[in-house]
Design a protein around this motif. Sequence first.
Motif, PDB file in Angstrom:
ATOM      1  N   VAL A 143     -23.727 -18.457  39.476  1.00 27.75           N
ATOM      2  CA  VAL A 143     -22.363 -17.946  39.432  1.00 27.75           C
ATOM      3  C   VAL A 143     -22.415 -16.437  39.266  1.00 27.75           C
ATOM      4  CG1 VAL A 143     -22.117 -18.266  36.920  1.00 27.75           C
ATOM      5  CG2 VAL A 143     -20.097 -18.131  38.344  1.00 27.75           C
ATOM      6  N   CYS A 144     -21.674 -15.757  40.114  1.00 28.46           N
ATOM      7  CA  CYS A 144     -21.579 -14.306  40.037  1.00 28.46           C
ATOM      8  C   CYS A 144     -20.198 -13.914  40.527  1.00 28.46           C
ATOM      9  CB  CYS A 144     -22.649 -13.656  40.911  1.00 28.46           C
ATOM     10  SG  CYS A 144     -23.908 -12.789  39.961  1.00 28.46           S
ATOM     11  N   TRP A 145     -19.603 -12.955  39.861  1.00 28.62           N
ATOM     12  CA  TRP A 145     -18.281 -12.488  40.247  1.00 28.62           C
ATOM     13  C   TRP A 145     -17.279 -13.653  40.308  1.00 28.62           C
ATOM     14  CZ3 TRP A 145     -22.479 -11.005  43.631  1.00 28.62           C
ATOM     15  CH2 TRP A 145     -23.066  -9.795  43.244  1.00 28.62           C
ATOM     16  N   ASN A 146     -17.447 -14.578  39.379  1.00 31.16           N
ATOM     17  CA  ASN A 146     -16.542 -15.720  39.239  1.00 31.16           C
ATOM     18  C   ASN A 146     -16.551 -16.647  40.454  1.00 31.16           C
ATOM     19  OD1 ASN A 146     -14.922 -16.842  37.210  1.00 31.16           O
ATOM     20  ND2 ASN A 146     -13.059 -16.367  38.347  1.00 31.16           N
ATOM     21  N   HIS A 147     -17.663 -16.651  41.185  1.00 32.70           N
ATOM     22  CA  HIS A 147     -17.800 -17.529  42.347  1.00 32.70           C
ATOM     23  C   HIS A 147     -19.148 -18.239  42.298  1.00 32.70           C
ATOM     24  CE1 HIS A 147     -17.745 -19.076  46.383  1.00 32.70           C
ATOM     25  NE2 HIS A 147     -18.850 -18.402  46.682  1.00 32.70           N
ATOM     26  N   TRP A 148     -19.163 -19.500  42.723  1.00 30.11           N
ATOM     27  CA  TRP A 148     -20.372 -20.316  42.676  1.00 30.11           C
ATOM     28  C   TRP A 148     -20.980 -20.516  44.050  1.00 30.11           C
ATOM     29  CZ3 TRP A 148     -22.701 -23.032  38.500  1.00 30.11           C
ATOM     30  CH2 TRP A 148     -22.132 -22.710  37.251  1.00 30.11           C
ATOM     31  N   SER A 149     -22.297 -20.461  44.098  1.00 29.25           N
ATOM     32  CA  SER A 149     -23.055 -20.754  45.314  1.00 29.25           C
ATOM     33  C   SER A 149     -24.338 -21.469  44.893  1.00 29.25           C
ATOM     34  CB  SER A 149     -23.359 -19.463  46.083  1.00 29.25           C
ATOM     35  OG  SER A 149     -24.015 -18.520  45.255  1.00 29.25           O
ATOM     36  N   LEU A 150     -25.109 -21.892  45.875  1.00 22.94           N
ATOM     37  CA  LEU A 150     -26.311 -22.680  45.580  1.00 22.94           C
ATOM     38  C   LEU A 150     -27.545 -22.030  46.189  1.00 22.94           C
ATOM     39  CD1 LEU A 150     -27.652 -25.283  44.477  1.00 22.94           C
ATOM     40  CD2 LEU A 150     -27.168 -26.333  46.713  1.00 22.94           C
ATOM     41  N   GLU A 176     -18.284 -17.253  52.810  1.00 20.29           N
ATOM     42  CA  GLU A 176     -19.080 -16.216  53.456  1.00 20.29           C
ATOM     43  C   GLU A 176     -18.436 -14.845  53.382  1.00 20.29           C
ATOM     44  OE1 GLU A 176     -20.296 -17.136  57.431  1.00 20.29           O
ATOM     45  OE2 GLU A 176     -20.765 -19.210  56.915  1.00 20.29           O
ATOM     46  N   MET A 177     -17.099 -14.821  53.345  1.00 18.25           N
ATOM     47  CA  MET A 177     -16.407 -13.540  53.288  1.00 18.25           C
ATOM     48  C   MET A 177     -16.726 -12.779  52.004  1.00 18.25           C
ATOM     49  SD  MET A 177     -12.521 -14.903  52.507  1.00 18.25           S
ATOM     50  CE  MET A 177     -11.859 -13.249  52.392  1.00 18.25           C
ATOM     51  N   GLY A 178     -17.310 -13.465  51.017  1.00 19.46           N
ATOM     52  CA  GLY A 178     -17.710 -12.817  49.770  1.00 19.46           C
ATOM     53  C   GLY A 178     -19.050 -12.100  49.882  1.00 19.46           C
ATOM     54  N   ASN A 179     -19.690 -12.146  51.068  1.00 23.04           N
ATOM     55  CA  ASN A 179     -20.961 -11.470  51.323  1.00 23.04           C
ATOM     56  C   ASN A 179     -22.067 -11.971  50.391  1.00 23.04           C
ATOM     57  OD1 ASN A 179     -22.953  -9.757  52.265  1.00 23.04           O
ATOM     58  ND2 ASN A 179     -22.244  -8.005  51.064  1.00 23.04           N
ATOM     59  N   PRO A 180     -22.549 -13.207  50.612  1.00 26.52           N
ATOM     60  CA  PRO A 180     -23.574 -13.778  49.727  1.00 26.52           C
ATOM     61  C   PRO A 180     -24.857 -12.963  49.640  1.00 26.52           C
ATOM     62  CG  PRO A 180     -23.291 -15.095  51.740  1.00 26.52           C
ATOM     63  CD  PRO A 180     -22.160 -14.128  51.690  1.00 26.52           C
ATOM     64  N   ARG A 181     -25.177 -12.171  50.656  1.00 27.82           N
ATOM     65  CA  ARG A 181     -26.432 -11.415  50.638  1.00 27.82           C
ATOM     66  C   ARG A 181     -26.432 -10.272  49.624  1.00 27.82           C
ATOM     67  NH1 ARG A 181     -30.595 -12.520  53.657  1.00 27.82           N
ATOM     68  NH2 ARG A 181     -30.365 -13.887  55.469  1.00 27.82           N
ATOM     69  N   ARG A 182     -25.310  -9.991  49.018  1.00 32.17           N
ATOM     70  CA  ARG A 182     -25.337  -8.945  47.987  1.00 32.17           C
ATOM     71  C   ARG A 182     -26.119  -9.409  46.760  1.00 32.17           C
ATOM     72  NH1 ARG A 182     -19.174  -8.788  45.507  1.00 32.17           N
ATOM     73  NH2 ARG A 182     -18.796 -11.023  45.411  1.00 32.17           N
ATOM     74  N   LEU A 183     -26.405 -10.714  46.670  1.00 30.71           N
ATOM     75  CA  LEU A 183     -27.228 -11.238  45.577  1.00 30.71           C
ATOM     76  C   LEU A 183     -28.725 -11.124  45.875  1.00 30.71           C
ATOM     77  CD1 LEU A 183     -25.315 -14.525  44.659  1.00 30.71           C
ATOM     78  CD2 LEU A 183     -25.640 -12.551  43.167  1.00 30.71           C
ATOM     79  N   GLU A 184     -29.071 -10.782  47.094  1.00 30.18           N
ATOM     80  CA  GLU A 184     -30.470 -10.825  47.512  1.00 30.18           C
ATOM     81  C   GLU A 184     -31.410  -9.999  46.632  1.00 30.18           C
ATOM     82  OE1 GLU A 184     -33.271 -10.333  51.510  1.00 30.18           O
ATOM     83  OE2 GLU A 184     -31.079 -10.190  51.657  1.00 30.18           O
ATOM     84  N   PRO A 185     -31.090  -8.753  46.255  1.00 27.00           N
ATOM     85  CA  PRO A 185     -32.028  -8.000  45.408  1.00 27.00           C
ATOM     86  C   PRO A 185     -32.373  -8.723  44.111  1.00 27.00           C
ATOM     87  CG  PRO A 185     -30.353  -6.538  46.306  1.00 27.00           C
ATOM     88  CD  PRO A 185     -29.906  -7.930  46.634  1.00 27.00           C
TER      89      PRO A 185
END
Length: 278
Positions: A143-150, A176-185
Amino acid sequence: MSKGKRKLVPETIAIDSDNPSSESLDNQMPECFVLSLSGCKKLSEGEAEVPQVVAPFPRRPRTKSRVSPKNAILQEKKIDSGAFEYHFQNLWRSFSEDKRTSFAYLDCLWFALYRKPHYKAKVITWIKKKQIFSKKFVFVPIVCWNHWSLLIFCHFGESLQSKTITPCMLLLDSLEMGNPRRLEPEIRKFAVDIYKAEGRPESKSSVYKIPLLVPKVPQQRNGEECGIYVLYFINLFMEDAPEDFSIEDYPYFMRKNWFTLQGLESFCQKLGSLRKKR
């Protein structure tokens, strides 16, 4: 209070995530931390830098009317991580032991607490006890920025030089509009620290080259469904993932038509029936 009116209290209250009880962290995963599954509200630039951590608070009195297990799950759009964990454990037990041996699970607190510098060492120690390198797949709900992904670690126990089964990471995001790749680093730093803690021979540069794939998975219909979608992604991956998962045939079954709304409703019904059996 006038007759007929019920006093409502907030379902969640914010807590100071920078000052948790150090005693509870020294002994076990602190149960007081519960991460919100309440969806994807728009945050200011300052808020976006801090994980949204909340604690449970008493809810309104229970209604006497009965709700079917199916409808109960469908209506449970805003569920906290306690509810998520409860549903996951019921789901986990519904799979055969042979199926479960290929998977490991790191609960929703791992990644959130890892993002706090003074918890990183403890988090990595906890993860080391899970022996995730002996598993083919590892689920990491984040969970990041109040949104959940896996996040899913695939074949981390295999050599990075393998020509047949290549370790990789999957990030499944229903927004996808939340740009999941911003978590990549942060995900890559997380992976490097896990490899290092296990005493693996792979270099930091080679771990950084592990592919991070973001499949075009089905998208949520509103800002409140991300938690249910993560549970559903876990369920489908456990049912359909081939043992020899390879990036050569990626994305396999993980396409936009991966599931239908009818399938999602059936899944919610399954969760409801599992809860009813408890």
